[in-house]
Design a protein around this motif. Structure first.
Motif, PDB file in Angstrom:
ATOM      1  N   MET A 168      52.346   1.221  59.655  1.00 48.00           N
ATOM      2  CA  MET A 168      51.429   0.508  58.756  1.00 48.00           C
ATOM      3  C   MET A 168      52.167   0.047  57.506  1.00 48.00           C
ATOM      4  O   MET A 168      51.972  -1.077  57.041  1.00 48.00           O
ATOM      5  CB  MET A 168      50.236   1.387  58.384  1.00 48.00           C
ATOM      6  CG  MET A 168      49.254   0.699  57.445  1.00 48.00           C
ATOM      7  SD  MET A 168      48.667  -0.913  58.036  1.00 48.00           S
ATOM      8  CE  MET A 168      47.683  -0.405  59.427  1.00 48.00           C
ATOM      9  N   ILE A 169      53.041   0.885  56.973  1.00 48.62           N
ATOM     10  CA  ILE A 169      53.834   0.491  55.804  1.00 48.62           C
ATOM     11  C   ILE A 169      54.669  -0.738  56.134  1.00 48.62           C
ATOM     12  O   ILE A 169      54.707  -1.705  55.368  1.00 48.62           O
ATOM     13  CB  ILE A 169      54.721   1.666  55.335  1.00 48.62           C
ATOM     14  CG1 ILE A 169      53.848   2.742  54.679  1.00 48.62           C
ATOM     15  CG2 ILE A 169      55.809   1.180  54.376  1.00 48.62           C
ATOM     16  CD1 ILE A 169      54.575   4.036  54.394  1.00 48.62           C
ATOM     17  N   LEU A 170      55.319  -0.726  57.294  1.00 46.70           N
ATOM     18  CA  LEU A 170      56.143  -1.873  57.696  1.00 46.70           C
ATOM     19  C   LEU A 170      55.295  -3.125  57.884  1.00 46.70           C
ATOM     20  O   LEU A 170      55.713  -4.229  57.501  1.00 46.70           O
ATOM     21  CB  LEU A 170      56.909  -1.543  58.973  1.00 46.70           C
ATOM     22  CG  LEU A 170      57.975  -0.448  58.829  1.00 46.70           C
ATOM     23  CD1 LEU A 170      58.518  -0.062  60.189  1.00 46.70           C
ATOM     24  CD2 LEU A 170      59.076  -0.876  57.893  1.00 46.70           C
ATOM     25  N   LEU A 171      54.104  -2.974  58.431  1.00 43.37           N
ATOM     26  CA  LEU A 171      53.205  -4.122  58.602  1.00 43.37           C
ATOM     27  C   LEU A 171      52.800  -4.696  57.241  1.00 43.37           C
ATOM     28  O   LEU A 171      52.827  -5.920  57.044  1.00 43.37           O
ATOM     29  CB  LEU A 171      51.967  -3.726  59.402  1.00 43.37           C
ATOM     30  CG  LEU A 171      50.881  -4.796  59.541  1.00 43.37           C
ATOM     31  CD1 LEU A 171      51.425  -6.061  60.192  1.00 43.37           C
ATOM     32  CD2 LEU A 171      49.704  -4.257  60.327  1.00 43.37           C
ATOM     33  N   LEU A 172      52.432  -3.846  56.293  1.00 46.73           N
ATOM     34  CA  LEU A 172      52.073  -4.329  54.960  1.00 46.73           C
ATOM     35  C   LEU A 172      53.239  -5.075  54.321  1.00 46.73           C
ATOM     36  O   LEU A 172      53.049  -6.124  53.686  1.00 46.73           O
ATOM     37  CB  LEU A 172      51.635  -3.166  54.068  1.00 46.73           C
ATOM     38  CG  LEU A 172      50.308  -2.507  54.425  1.00 46.73           C
ATOM     39  CD1 LEU A 172      50.094  -1.267  53.576  1.00 46.73           C
ATOM     40  CD2 LEU A 172      49.152  -3.471  54.270  1.00 46.73           C
TER      41      LEU A 172
ATOM     42  N   GLU B 218      57.284  -2.505  47.674  1.00 49.77           N
ATOM     43  CA  GLU B 218      57.089  -1.060  47.631  1.00 49.77           C
ATOM     44  C   GLU B 218      55.624  -0.726  47.909  1.00 49.77           C
ATOM     45  O   GLU B 218      54.722  -1.202  47.217  1.00 49.77           O
ATOM     46  CB  GLU B 218      57.501  -0.505  46.273  1.00 49.77           C
ATOM     47  CG  GLU B 218      57.502   0.999  46.226  1.00 49.77           C
ATOM     48  CD  GLU B 218      58.067   1.520  44.924  1.00 49.77           C
ATOM     49  OE1 GLU B 218      57.482   2.463  44.378  1.00 49.77           O
ATOM     50  OE2 GLU B 218      59.074   0.975  44.446  1.00 49.77           O
ATOM     51  N   VAL B 219      55.405   0.090  48.921  1.00 48.26           N
ATOM     52  CA  VAL B 219      54.055   0.495  49.297  1.00 48.26           C
ATOM     53  C   VAL B 219      53.745   1.825  48.621  1.00 48.26           C
ATOM     54  O   VAL B 219      54.541   2.755  48.668  1.00 48.26           O
ATOM     55  CB  VAL B 219      53.918   0.618  50.830  1.00 48.26           C
ATOM     56  CG1 VAL B 219      52.538   1.133  51.217  1.00 48.26           C
ATOM     57  CG2 VAL B 219      54.193  -0.727  51.489  1.00 48.26           C
TER      58      VAL B 219
ATOM     59  N   SER C 273      48.726   0.808  49.536  1.00 44.29           N
ATOM     60  CA  SER C 273      48.546  -0.476  48.872  1.00 44.29           C
ATOM     61  C   SER C 273      49.904  -1.045  48.496  1.00 44.29           C
ATOM     62  O   SER C 273      50.862  -0.312  48.260  1.00 44.29           O
ATOM     63  CB  SER C 273      47.653  -0.361  47.633  1.00 44.29           C
ATOM     64  OG  SER C 273      48.266   0.435  46.651  1.00 44.29           O
ATOM     65  N   LEU C 274      49.977  -2.353  48.456  1.00 42.61           N
ATOM     66  CA  LEU C 274      51.202  -3.076  48.126  1.00 42.61           C
ATOM     67  C   LEU C 274      50.802  -4.275  47.286  1.00 42.61           C
ATOM     68  O   LEU C 274      49.938  -5.055  47.683  1.00 42.61           O
ATOM     69  CB  LEU C 274      51.885  -3.533  49.420  1.00 42.61           C
ATOM     70  CG  LEU C 274      53.280  -4.138  49.307  1.00 42.61           C
ATOM     71  CD1 LEU C 274      54.006  -3.965  50.637  1.00 42.61           C
ATOM     72  CD2 LEU C 274      53.244  -5.564  48.934  1.00 42.61           C
TER      73      LEU C 274
END
Length: 98
Positions: free
Chosen positions: A32-36, A66-67, A76-77
């Motif tokens: 999910m972090i990579l997708l954001l 940075e997430v 959030s980003l």
């Protein structure tokens, strides 16, 4: 029947322009972090993506990709002087309400 879902939301300033739900088991937290980061990078210039990809201790590093994760687990980003914001959170979706 209740199912846990990721809810993805994109904002430009205060206007929502993107909203999508996907099953929780479709992506891990790291995925999910990579997708954001992928979604947010669309709003950056190539040199800004490079700067945001540097080690935090490197000269020229920026936090544009940075997430952050809240205590509740929401990601959030915020990029480009807070103009673009992407969020992801887990919600319980009740299919019986449809």
């Amino acid at each position: 029947m209740n199912k846990r879902r990721w809810v993805l939301i994109g904002h430009k300033r205060k206007t929502e322009f993107f909203h999508q739900m996907i099953p929780e088991d479709a992506l891990s937290g790291l995925e999910m972090i990579l997708l954001l980061q992928r979604l947010a990078s669309r709003h950056l210039e190539p040199h800004e993506i490079v700067a945001a990809s540097l080690a935090k201790t490197a000269a020229g590093y920026t936090s544009d990709l940075e997430v952050r994760r809240s205590a509740s687990g929401q990601f959030s980003l915020v990029t480009a002087a807070s103009v673009w914001k992407y969020e992801a959170k887990i919600v319980i979706y009740d299919h019986s309400q449809i």
